[in-house]
Design a protein around this motif. Structure first.
Motif, PDB file in Angstrom:
ATOM      1  N   PHE A  60       0.814  -1.211   0.000  1.00 25.67           N
ATOM      2  CA  PHE A  60       0.000   0.000   0.000  1.00 25.67           C
ATOM      3  C   PHE A  60       0.850   1.264   0.000  1.00 25.67           C
ATOM      4  N   ALA A  61       2.099   1.172   0.382  1.00 21.67           N
ATOM      5  CA  ALA A  61       2.996   2.321   0.212  1.00 21.67           C
ATOM      6  C   ALA A  61       3.195   2.599  -1.277  1.00 21.67           C
ATOM      7  N   THR A  62       3.292   1.531  -2.082  1.00 22.64           N
ATOM      8  CA  THR A  62       3.388   1.685  -3.535  1.00 22.64           C
ATOM      9  C   THR A  62       2.074   2.200  -4.105  1.00 22.64           C
ATOM     10  N   TYR A  63       0.952   1.638  -3.631  1.00 25.01           N
ATOM     11  CA  TYR A  63      -0.377   2.087  -4.066  1.00 25.01           C
ATOM     12  C   TYR A  63      -0.564   3.581  -3.803  1.00 25.01           C
ATOM     13  N   LYS A  64      -0.126   4.024  -2.622  1.00 20.83           N
ATOM     14  CA  LYS A  64      -0.253   5.429  -2.238  1.00 20.83           C
ATOM     15  C   LYS A  64       0.518   6.334  -3.188  1.00 20.83           C
ATOM     16  N   GLU A  65       1.707   5.929  -3.580  1.00 20.04           N
ATOM     17  CA  GLU A  65       2.504   6.756  -4.491  1.00 20.04           C
ATOM     18  C   GLU A  65       1.878   6.797  -5.882  1.00 20.04           C
ATOM     19  N   TYR A  84      -1.848   8.722  -5.106  1.00 21.95           N
ATOM     20  CA  TYR A  84      -1.878   9.957  -4.319  1.00 21.95           C
ATOM     21  C   TYR A  84      -0.638  10.823  -4.522  1.00 21.95           C
ATOM     22  N   GLU A  85       0.410  10.252  -5.073  1.00 16.98           N
ATOM     23  CA  GLU A  85       1.671  10.960  -5.264  1.00 16.98           C
ATOM     24  C   GLU A  85       2.154  11.573  -3.949  1.00 16.98           C
ATOM     25  N   GLY A  86       2.146  10.768  -2.922  1.00 19.23           N
ATOM     26  CA  GLY A  86       2.574  11.232  -1.607  1.00 19.23           C
ATOM     27  C   GLY A  86       1.587  10.822  -0.542  1.00 19.23           C
ATOM     28  N   GLY A  87       1.651  11.506   0.592  1.00 15.35           N
ATOM     29  CA  GLY A  87       0.769  11.165   1.695  1.00 15.35           C
ATOM     30  C   GLY A  87       1.382  10.097   2.593  1.00 15.35           C
ATOM     31  N   VAL A  88       0.541   9.539   3.460  1.00 17.17           N
ATOM     32  CA  VAL A  88       0.977   8.515   4.419  1.00 17.17           C
ATOM     33  C   VAL A  88      -0.037   7.380   4.396  1.00 17.17           C
TER      34      VAL A  88
END
Length: 277
Positions: free
Chosen positions: A109-114, A117-121
């Protein structure tokens, strides 16, 4: 029985009130509501979704999100180091099998977020249950207001998993809290436009499971589909409806011109209809 009915009605009214108030002020509004109705403290704290808060894992040097799902007492567990802050010796933690799955899910989900969302936590927490396990996927993206607009997106995806041999049943409950503030110039409070709201949806699927990693794929696909649907719903409800309301109050073009276009459309529709008949 009368006491139960009264408490139940008070709880429904409190939740209805919280749903109608701006999400960015939910903590202040909840605190005020608890002062008025202290007897509902435990129920309201467990039922009302609050904006996610960010902490930093000092050991791993990574940020993570905190909520009721990774809290034990006054301490919060980091998904990266699996340690509590402040330190807690006997804090609850997932089994070894589930901890490995949790670590892999956090990386996924860190990859999914990038990507989306192009960032975030983001943070993923899993916990053991009698018949299987459950978990929560948290994502937060904040626009810090360095331009003329600011806002926040908070996703809370609670998933319950029941394993049945080579199949698993997933029950997903997703909540998105969104607020956006736009102004003519940064810091211009007199000309601000504030749009905010929250949305909750559910999904239930039975999917094949060949190995433990398949859980991450299945949960990821369900979260991805749900966020896509909820984003479209938010866009339709908050932005399209606002556009329609503003146009209904004050037209952006000359009203005579708008009436002429509408008349022309009706005439064309009538001619096409008569041809088909």
């Amino acid at each position: 029985m009368d006491d139960y009915d009264e408490n139940d009605q008070q709880m429904d009214c409190a939740l209805d009130l919280m749903r109608r108030l701006p999400p960015q002020n939910v903590e202040e509004n909840l605190a005020t509501l608890l002062e008025v109705m202290p007897e509902l403290t435990e129920d309201l704290l467990s039922a009302v979704d609050q904006p996610l808060k960010v902490r930093r894992d000092a050991k791993e040097g990574k940020e993570y999100l905190v909520c009721d799902y990774n809290r034990d007492g006054d301490s919060y567990r980091s998904p990266w180091s699996n340690e509590y802050d402040p330190p807690l010796a006997d804090g609850s933690a997932p089994s070894d099998r589930l901890r490995k799955l949790e670590m892999a899910a956090n990386e996924a989900f860190a990859t999914y977020k990038e990507l989306y969302y192009e960032g975030g936590v983001s943070s993923v927490y899993l916990w053991d249950m009698d018949d299987s396990f459950a978990g929560v996927v948290l994502i937060k993206k904040v626009n810090d207001g360095t331009v003329r607009s600011k806002g926040s997106w908070d996703s809370i995806h609670v998933i319950e998993v029941v394993e049945k041999g080579r199949q698993a049943r997933y029950k997903l409950t997703s909540t998105v809290m969104l607020y956006t503030v736009a102004s003519a110039a940064k810091g211009d409070r007199l000309n601000e436009i504030n749009l905010s709201g929250s949305l909750t949806r559910q999904d239930d699927r039975e999917l094949p499971v060949d190995d433990a990693a398949a859980h991450i794929v299945n949960i990821g696909r369900m979260v991805e589909d749900m966020e896509f649907k909820m984003r479209n719903s938010l866009q339709e409800v908050y932005f399209s409806k606002t556009h329609d309301i503003v146009n209904g109050l004050r037209s952006a073009s000359d009203l005579n011109e708008a009436r002429n276009r509408a008349r022309l459309q009706r005439d064309l529709f009538g001619q096409l209809k008569s041809r088909n008949e």
